[in-house]
Design a protein around this motif. Structure first.
Motif, short mmCIF file in Angstrom:
data_model
loop_
_atom_site.label_atom_id
_atom_site.label_comp_id
_atom_site.label_asym_id
_atom_site.label_seq_id
_atom_site.Cartn_x
_atom_site.Cartn_y
_atom_site.Cartn_z
N GLY A 82 0.83 -1.21 0.00
CA GLY A 82 0.00 0.00 0.00
C GLY A 82 0.86 1.26 0.00
O GLY A 82 0.84 2.03 -0.95
N ASP A 83 1.64 1.45 1.05
CA ASP A 83 2.45 2.67 1.16
C ASP A 83 3.76 2.58 0.37
O ASP A 83 4.45 3.58 0.21
CB ASP A 83 2.77 2.94 2.64
CG ASP A 83 1.53 3.26 3.43
OD1 ASP A 83 0.92 4.31 3.18
OD2 ASP A 83 1.13 2.44 4.29
N LYS A 84 4.10 1.39 -0.06
CA LYS A 84 5.33 1.17 -0.83
C LYS A 84 6.56 1.74 -0.09
O LYS A 84 7.33 2.54 -0.65
CB LYS A 84 5.22 1.77 -2.23
CG LYS A 84 4.10 1.14 -3.04
CD LYS A 84 4.27 1.35 -4.52
CE LYS A 84 3.30 0.57 -5.38
NZ LYS A 84 2.15 -0.08 -4.79
N VAL A 85 6.71 1.31 1.14
CA VAL A 85 7.86 1.80 1.91
C VAL A 85 9.15 1.27 1.30
O VAL A 85 9.19 0.16 0.74
CB VAL A 85 7.77 1.41 3.41
CG1 VAL A 85 6.57 2.07 4.06
CG2 VAL A 85 7.72 -0.10 3.60
N ASP A 86 10.21 2.05 1.43
CA ASP A 86 11.53 1.60 0.96
C ASP A 86 12.17 0.68 1.99
O ASP A 86 12.92 -0.22 1.63
CB ASP A 86 12.43 2.81 0.72
CG ASP A 86 11.90 3.70 -0.38
OD1 ASP A 86 11.90 3.24 -1.53
OD2 ASP A 86 11.45 4.83 -0.09
N PHE A 87 11.90 0.96 3.26
CA PHE A 87 12.43 0.14 4.35
C PHE A 87 11.29 -0.16 5.32
O PHE A 87 10.48 0.72 5.61
CB PHE A 87 13.54 0.87 5.13
CG PHE A 87 14.77 1.11 4.30
CD1 PHE A 87 15.78 0.16 4.21
CD2 PHE A 87 14.91 2.30 3.58
CE1 PHE A 87 16.91 0.39 3.44
CE2 PHE A 87 16.03 2.54 2.80
CZ PHE A 87 17.03 1.58 2.73
N LEU A 88 11.29 -1.39 5.81
CA LEU A 88 10.32 -1.76 6.84
C LEU A 88 11.09 -2.00 8.13
O LEU A 88 11.96 -2.88 8.19
CB LEU A 88 9.57 -3.03 6.44
CG LEU A 88 8.49 -3.50 7.40
CD1 LEU A 88 7.40 -2.43 7.59
CD2 LEU A 88 7.84 -4.79 6.90
N VAL A 89 10.81 -1.19 9.15
CA VAL A 89 11.47 -1.35 10.45
C VAL A 89 10.44 -1.91 11.43
O VAL A 89 9.37 -1.34 11.61
CB VAL A 89 12.02 0.00 10.96
CG1 VAL A 89 12.60 -0.16 12.37
CG2 VAL A 89 13.09 0.53 10.00
N GLY A 90 10.73 -3.05 12.01
CA GLY A 90 9.82 -3.65 12.98
C GLY A 90 10.21 -5.09 13.26
O GLY A 90 10.91 -5.69 12.47
N THR A 91 9.82 -5.63 14.31
CA THR A 91 9.00 -5.09 15.37
C THR A 91 9.52 -5.60 16.71
O THR A 91 10.64 -6.10 16.77
CB THR A 91 7.51 -5.46 15.20
OG1 THR A 91 6.75 -4.75 16.18
CG2 THR A 91 7.23 -6.96 15.29
N VAL A 92 8.65 -5.61 17.73
CA VAL A 92 9.04 -6.05 19.07
C VAL A 92 8.72 -7.53 19.29
O VAL A 92 9.54 -8.30 19.79
CB VAL A 92 8.33 -5.19 20.15
CG1 VAL A 92 8.43 -5.82 21.52
CG2 VAL A 92 8.91 -3.78 20.15
N HIS A 93 7.52 -7.96 18.92
CA HIS A 93 6.98 -9.28 19.25
C HIS A 93 7.45 -10.32 18.20
O HIS A 93 7.26 -10.11 17.00
CB HIS A 93 5.46 -9.15 19.25
CG HIS A 93 4.70 -10.38 19.67
ND1 HIS A 93 4.61 -11.51 18.89
CD2 HIS A 93 3.97 -10.64 20.79
CE1 HIS A 93 3.85 -12.40 19.50
NE2 HIS A 93 3.46 -11.90 20.65
N SER A 94 8.00 -11.42 18.69
CA SER A 94 8.55 -12.45 17.78
C SER A 94 7.51 -12.98 16.79
O SER A 94 7.82 -13.17 15.61
CB SER A 94 9.09 -13.62 18.59
OG SER A 94 10.39 -13.37 19.05
N GLY A 95 6.28 -13.23 17.26
CA GLY A 95 5.26 -13.79 16.38
C GLY A 95 4.89 -12.82 15.27
O GLY A 95 4.68 -13.22 14.11
N VAL A 96 4.84 -11.54 15.59
CA VAL A 96 4.52 -10.51 14.58
C VAL A 96 5.68 -10.42 13.58
O VAL A 96 5.47 -10.33 12.36
CB VAL A 96 4.26 -9.14 15.24
CG1 VAL A 96 3.99 -8.07 14.19
CG2 VAL A 96 3.09 -9.24 16.22
#
Ligand code: BEZ
Length: 394
Positions: A98-112
């Motif tokens: 959707g947003d076409k991010v260049d980088f995805l930073v995440g996350t905290v929770h292992s399952g996510v």
């Protein structure tokens, strides 16, 4: 500002380009756009404080580095993942497609994080994990475009087995939230501890993110262990440590990965006294990089930094290094990845490099709460590399 190019102008540009033999590249056009960084993190729930610290650390590194990536302005796209693995693929897709991010930073929770890795494994989007320790992210699910600036769950607790044995703990109880992070951190501890002759007399799992611990604490008291190994983090860790002390269990050594006290020690107060933890960071590390980082964080946010802020800070550092190497061309993914792989990160935790599976090779410190402060007792395991079990892609 929006550029309006008329048909006549376009033709003129085309003619000029033909004469000069100049063909504008996709990057030359895209270079004027902002670099989009998706910040998919928990902004609500038990891990909200961790998400906030990661964003703060990330933005601190960006500000100290001049605020741009490879010379380009940055646009942040935040998204609350609610620490909900069920929504992870849909949320990651929102940012990636959707947003076409260049980088995805995440996350905290292992399952996510595992849901996010699946999505970027298909899209090729470069992802940097600033906390979640899911072993698979740099193990069986590893892909060349995923980096982690935190730890693997295995890495954070492996050294504690020897610590427990060395301190005379022969039988222990484990208690953790029932999801990947808890299972893997306990699993790693239990493996190293039992190999050295220790016995695990009971393993307790608490549904995530429940923080009603009373019934479990009664079971622990009845089991009479020499020590209790635990993983909780954020608001859950704050409450567990207080409840443990209130149940009169402080004569039984409490230990675990440093998430048990990091970021919540002030709130835990005297209840945390004596807790032993292993972690790749400690507030008190006496290095110029850590001192500068902590002073900068305090000045910017009027709060003390913690391990989560460090991991966010380093996530920005590695992206900055990659983008500098490709001069802002976020579409040059193979070159970006190559530069990120080679990066030596001068982190507040100490310098680190990445393993082949893109997990930090780092010192794990042994820490203990004394007089309300996290004291560094030493290095529990120097330059510990995650075994990257099952990783074939890198
Ligand atoms: C995890 O889910 O991987 C995690 C969450 C909080 C602290 C550390 C690890």
């Amino acid at each position: 500002m929006k550029f309006e190019i008329s048909r006549r102008g376009l033709l003129q540009t085309g003619a000029l380009a033909a004469v000069a033999g100049f063909v504008p590249t996709r990057f030359a056009i895209g270079n004027t756009a902002k670099v989009k960084v998706g910040l998919m993190l928990p902004y609500s729930g038990t891990y909200a404080g961790l998400g906030e610290a990661i964003v703060n650390g990330f933005k601190q590194a960006m500000a100290e580095g001049g605020g741009k990536l490879g010379g380009r302005e940055v646009e942040y796209v935040p998204l609350d993942d609610e620490s909900n693995p069920g929504k992870a693929p849909e949320n990651a897709n929102k940012l990636v497609s959707g947003d076409k991010v260049d980088f995805l930073v995440g996350t905290v929770h292992s399952g996510v994080a595992m849901g996010m890795v699946k999505v970027v494994g298909e899209s090729g989007t470069i992802m940097v994990i600033p906390n979640a320790g899911a072993n698979a992210a740099t193990g069986a699910m590893c892909v060349p475009n995923v980096f982690r600036t935190s730890f693997s769950n295995w890495q954070s607790t492996w050294p504690m087995g020897k610590v427990a044995i060395d301190r005379g703990m022969r039988k222990v109880v484990t208690i953790t939230w029932k999801y990947a992070a808890g299972a893997e951190m306990v699993g790693s501890f239990v493996e190293s501890y039992t190999k050295l002759g220790g016995t695990v007399i009971q393993q307790i799992e608490v549904p995530f993110p429940n923080d009603e611990f009373q019934a479990y604490l009664t079971q622990i008291a009845a089991a009479k262990p020499d020590g209790v190994f635990t993983f909780f983090a954020g608001a859950g860790a704050l409450k567990f440590v207080k409840d443990y002390a209130a149940a009169g269990l402080n004569s039984v050594q409490l230990m675990g990965p440093g998430f048990l006290t990091d970021g919540v020690l002030a709130g835990q107060g005297a209840a945390a006294e004596g807790i032993l933890t292993t972690l790749h960071y400690a507030d008190a590390l006496d290095t110029p990089a850590n001192k500068a980082f902590r002073a900068g964080y305090k000045a910017a946010y009027n709060k003390e930094a913690d391990v989560y802020a460090v991991q966010g800070f380093d996530a920005a550092q590695v992206i900055m290094k990659g983008m500098a190497a490709v001069k802002g061309d976020a579409s040059a993914r193979p070159d970006l990845i190559a530069a990120m792989e080679k990066a030596e990160i001068v982190s507040p935790r100490g310098k680190f490099t990445f393993s082949k599976a893109h997990n930090p090779i780092q010192d794990i410190y042994l820490r203990q709460v004394k007089g309300g402060k996290e004291v560094v007792l030493g290095v529990a395991h120097a330059a510990l590399a995650d075994p990257a079990k099952g990783c074939k892609a890198v």
